[in-house]
Design a protein around this motif. Structure first.
Motif, short mmCIF file in Angstrom:
data_model
loop_
_atom_site.label_atom_id
_atom_site.label_comp_id
_atom_site.label_asym_id
_atom_site.label_seq_id
_atom_site.Cartn_x
_atom_site.Cartn_y
_atom_site.Cartn_z
N THR A 117 94.79 114.37 7.12
CA THR A 117 93.28 114.84 7.52
C THR A 117 92.58 114.54 6.29
OG1 THR A 117 93.93 117.12 6.54
CG2 THR A 117 94.47 116.72 8.98
N GLY A 118 93.04 114.22 5.24
CA GLY A 118 92.32 114.12 3.84
C GLY A 118 91.73 115.27 3.37
N LYS A 119 92.49 116.70 3.44
CA LYS A 119 91.92 117.70 2.82
C LYS A 119 93.06 118.27 1.99
CE LYS A 119 88.96 118.12 6.18
NZ LYS A 119 87.62 117.93 5.98
N SER A 120 92.59 119.08 1.01
CA SER A 120 93.44 119.59 0.21
C SER A 120 94.61 120.37 0.63
CB SER A 120 92.67 120.50 -0.96
OG SER A 120 92.12 121.63 -0.37
N VAL A 121 95.63 120.65 0.26
CA VAL A 121 96.57 121.51 0.81
C VAL A 121 95.94 122.96 0.96
CG1 VAL A 121 99.17 122.56 0.69
CG2 VAL A 121 98.39 120.13 -0.36
N LYS A 122 95.41 123.57 -0.11
CA LYS A 122 94.72 124.81 0.46
C LYS A 122 93.74 124.88 1.52
CE LYS A 122 91.71 128.49 -1.60
NZ LYS A 122 91.63 129.00 -0.29
N HIS A 123 92.84 123.77 1.71
CA HIS A 123 91.93 123.78 2.87
C HIS A 123 92.67 123.58 4.17
CE1 HIS A 123 87.92 123.30 4.65
NE2 HIS A 123 88.58 122.62 5.32
N TYR A 124 93.77 122.86 3.99
CA TYR A 124 94.35 122.56 5.47
C TYR A 124 95.31 124.00 5.54
CZ TYR A 124 97.70 121.27 8.99
OH TYR A 124 98.51 121.48 10.01
N SER A 125 95.73 124.66 4.72
CA SER A 125 96.69 125.87 4.84
C SER A 125 95.45 126.87 5.45
CB SER A 125 96.99 126.25 3.75
OG SER A 125 98.07 125.71 3.24
N ASP A 126 94.24 126.88 4.93
CA ASP A 126 93.06 127.92 5.46
C ASP A 126 92.85 127.74 6.92
OD1 ASP A 126 93.08 129.04 2.93
OD2 ASP A 126 91.22 128.07 2.36
N ILE A 127 93.03 126.30 7.42
CA ILE A 127 92.69 126.07 8.69
C ILE A 127 93.98 126.46 9.46
CG2 ILE A 127 92.81 124.14 10.54
CD1 ILE A 127 91.27 122.18 8.10
N GLU A 128 95.11 126.37 9.34
CA GLU A 128 96.17 127.08 9.88
C GLU A 128 96.24 128.49 10.00
OE1 GLU A 128 100.36 125.84 9.06
OE2 GLU A 128 99.74 123.72 9.66
N ARG A 129 95.57 128.99 8.85
CA ARG A 129 95.43 130.45 8.78
C ARG A 129 94.38 131.13 9.69
NH1 ARG A 129 97.22 129.95 3.56
NH2 ARG A 129 95.22 129.88 2.68
N GLY A 130 93.49 130.26 9.99
CA GLY A 130 92.19 130.44 10.66
C GLY A 130 91.19 131.21 10.07
N THR A 131 91.18 130.89 8.56
CA THR A 131 90.34 131.59 7.86
C THR A 131 88.90 130.69 7.39
OG1 THR A 131 91.48 130.83 5.68
CG2 THR A 131 91.63 132.94 6.31
N VAL A 132 89.19 129.32 7.98
CA VAL A 132 87.95 128.31 7.81
C VAL A 132 88.09 127.53 9.02
CG1 VAL A 132 88.01 128.34 5.33
CG2 VAL A 132 89.36 126.56 6.76
N GLY A 133 87.08 127.00 9.46
CA GLY A 133 86.96 126.09 10.59
C GLY A 133 87.16 124.72 10.18
N MET A 134 87.00 123.80 11.15
CA MET A 134 87.17 122.29 10.81
C MET A 134 86.23 121.42 11.47
SD MET A 134 90.83 121.56 12.95
CE MET A 134 90.89 122.58 14.28
N SER A 135 85.90 120.22 10.98
CA SER A 135 85.03 119.49 11.60
C SER A 135 85.58 118.76 12.88
CB SER A 135 84.64 118.37 10.72
OG SER A 135 85.83 117.65 10.34
N LEU A 136 84.72 118.48 13.81
CA LEU A 136 85.33 117.55 14.96
C LEU A 136 86.23 116.26 14.58
CD1 LEU A 136 85.11 117.00 17.89
CD2 LEU A 136 82.99 115.63 17.80
N GLU A 137 85.88 115.74 13.48
CA GLU A 137 86.50 114.73 13.06
C GLU A 137 88.03 115.08 12.52
OE1 GLU A 137 86.87 111.37 9.11
OE2 GLU A 137 84.99 112.66 9.19
N THR A 138 88.20 116.34 11.73
CA THR A 138 89.48 116.66 11.60
C THR A 138 90.29 117.03 12.87
OG1 THR A 138 88.62 117.56 9.48
CG2 THR A 138 90.70 118.54 10.31
N LEU A 139 89.55 117.70 13.65
CA LEU A 139 90.13 118.01 14.86
C LEU A 139 90.70 117.02 15.67
CD1 LEU A 139 90.74 120.06 17.31
CD2 LEU A 139 88.58 119.49 18.37
N LEU A 140 89.92 115.93 15.83
CA LEU A 140 90.53 114.62 16.20
C LEU A 140 91.72 113.82 15.46
CD1 LEU A 140 86.90 113.10 17.41
CD2 LEU A 140 88.68 114.17 18.88
N VAL A 141 91.51 114.11 14.39
CA VAL A 141 92.74 113.57 13.53
C VAL A 141 94.07 114.17 13.76
CG1 VAL A 141 93.67 113.18 11.11
CG2 VAL A 141 91.45 112.39 11.55
#
Length: 123
Positions: free
Chosen positions: A30-54
């Motif tokens: 996804t081109g994200k840091s491990v922390k940012h990706y982990s935050d997406i999975e935990r639901g503490t941050v959102g994601m862009s449409l591009e990340t969703l599509l990837v």
């Protein structure tokens, strides 16, 4: 319309686990840091449409499944999400087979399912 980040993150985590992938691998994809990706999975941050599509492309599921869960509704509970992820994965595997091989696989699945339903420990 806002989406439920925690539910979306749980679905993404279930998909990742069903594919046997690590958070580190998904962060790289996804081109994200491990922390940012982990935050997406935990639901503490959102994601862009591009990340969703990837992510939807990586797991070969529609983006609306990631956002809404199975059959266009939000699902509840990890067990339901895992089941949905497994069903999507099975469908994707079948979709890429030629019709004759798809029929063979489906017939084999029926034999296995019947044997398991009848309590057989040997298949």
């Amino acid at each position: 319309m806002l989406y439920e980040k925690e539910s979306v993150g749980k679905r993404i985590g279930q998909l990742r686990k069903s594919y046997g992938m690590s958070r580190e691998e998904m962060a790289e994809i996804t081109g994200k840091s491990v922390k940012h990706y982990s935050d997406i999975e935990r639901g503490t941050v959102g994601m862009s449409l591009e990340t969703l599509l990837v992510i939807s492309s990586c797991f070969k599921v529609p983006a609306d499944y990631i956002l809404l869960g199975g059959s266009g509704r939000q699902t509840e509970g990890n067990q339901k999400m895992a089941k949905d992820a497994e069903e999507w994965r099975a469908l994707e595997l079948l979709r890429h087979l030629p019709p004759a091989k798809r029929t063979y696989v489906l017939q084999s699945m029926e034999v296995f399912a019947e044997a398991l339903a009848n309590g057989s420990q040997k298949i």
